[in-house]
Write a protein that holds these residues in place. Sequence first.
Motif, short mmCIF file in Angstrom:
data_model
loop_
_atom_site.label_atom_id
_atom_site.label_comp_id
_atom_site.label_asym_id
_atom_site.label_seq_id
_atom_site.Cartn_x
_atom_site.Cartn_y
_atom_site.Cartn_z
N ALA A 381 0.82 -1.22 0.00
CA ALA A 381 0.00 0.00 0.00
C ALA A 381 0.85 1.26 0.00
N GLU A 382 1.98 1.23 0.70
CA GLU A 382 2.81 2.43 0.76
C GLU A 382 3.30 2.84 -0.63
N VAL A 383 3.68 1.85 -1.43
CA VAL A 383 4.09 2.14 -2.81
C VAL A 383 2.91 2.70 -3.60
N ALA A 384 1.74 2.05 -3.46
CA ALA A 384 0.58 2.49 -4.22
C ALA A 384 0.11 3.88 -3.80
N ILE A 385 0.26 4.21 -2.53
CA ILE A 385 -0.13 5.54 -2.06
C ILE A 385 0.67 6.63 -2.78
#
Length: 435
Positions: A381-385
């Motif tokens: 999720a951190e990458v996608a954020i």
Amino acid sequence: MDALQFEIARFLAGKAMQKRRTTYQQVGEAVGWNHPTGRGLGPHLEVILHYLSDRGLPPLTTILVKKMRRHPAEDAMAYIRGALGNIDIEAAQQEVFSFDWSTIHELAPIRDALPGGRSVWLTSFWGFDPASWGCIGFADEWRRKAYVSKSQPGGLVAIYVTKNKGPENMRGKVVGVLEVSHELGHAKEFIAGDRWREKELDPARKGKWPYAVKATRAWRIVPEDWRPVEELFPLAYDGSNPELIGANGVPVSPDEAENLFELDVYEVPVYGSANAVDSTIQTLESALAPSRAVRPASRPYWVGETDGPKHLYMLRLKGDIAAYLGRTAEDMEDKHIIKVGFSKSPLARRDQIQSAYPKGAFEWEVFKPDPQPENAPYANAEVAIAGEDAMKRRLVDQGAEVLGGEFFLAEDWLIYNTWIAGKVAAENAQASDDA
């Protein structure tokens, strides 16, 4: 071994006692790992494997496989061969299944933390809409009695859509799961009034399936995980005929039920039930497990689904958006209403958002990615954020109209530029994460 490694080993031992294989995602969700697909678990699994080997115990990690597979992947086999030599993997798995893990105190599974004990049945519907159709139905009382006598309250019923009825993209596929009570009644009690009237006005369905058993919970399988019924349950499906499956339901063996527990699902409302609904996208096994403490996230956000690989997505509202916004057609030329975000399943997010709208002329579609890759391209999720934030910045900076939250009105050229900006930002974040 450390506390995390013992937790992983106990989870695997619980699976072994059920004679079930498990996946990296199931392990990740069970122990609160940041990457449910297994990224970073290898060193821990190697420690577990050597611990077991040193104690003369069966190799638990051999039952850890990728989704819909019987044997570990080749990269995992390299660890296993390094510790145990060139073993017969099928024989090793059977040794794991036959061993009584309850005799090893530090590895004995905590039984109440496992979703075991639920029977799984298979039947067919003409669609899957538990919010208005909260039961399974039978044509005759004796068929209902037979199901009740052979099942347990709280058992699961996998639903596939008949091959000649229902939405075309669902036909022949397993699309949902019901938790079914033993509360009996007439089907009219458990079906929304408008749906009941619709059924009774249809000559093909009028008077059918009146002997009902109430459903208490329901999960929709994410569209990316829809599987043909004969592929997901080959023995249950091929061992009967479609008419019998639809009329009576058939039990699913524990081995085939494994396939169902691996699929990603999200809970949806059931007609007549006041239970809270958890719309988190997660494996069915995780959805059925009791709540557990999980390691806190490293950043203060909640995305409504377990962490792990993500897609960026862009949804587009189909229909007369000029009428929707109360503006002229000239004002809306070459413009679209879009929503940007990220998810394990763009198709599931589309369905969740669409479910909040009344049925009508406006529908959300997954505009990007097109085509959607089979595997989510971003690790977590951190990458996608980073990608989602870049899309929002580009839209705002280039003059898109903010319609609230993650919804925007934007021109064609800006929509395409926004998508590229999001992908580039996510790819750069992933490269930094991998460094």
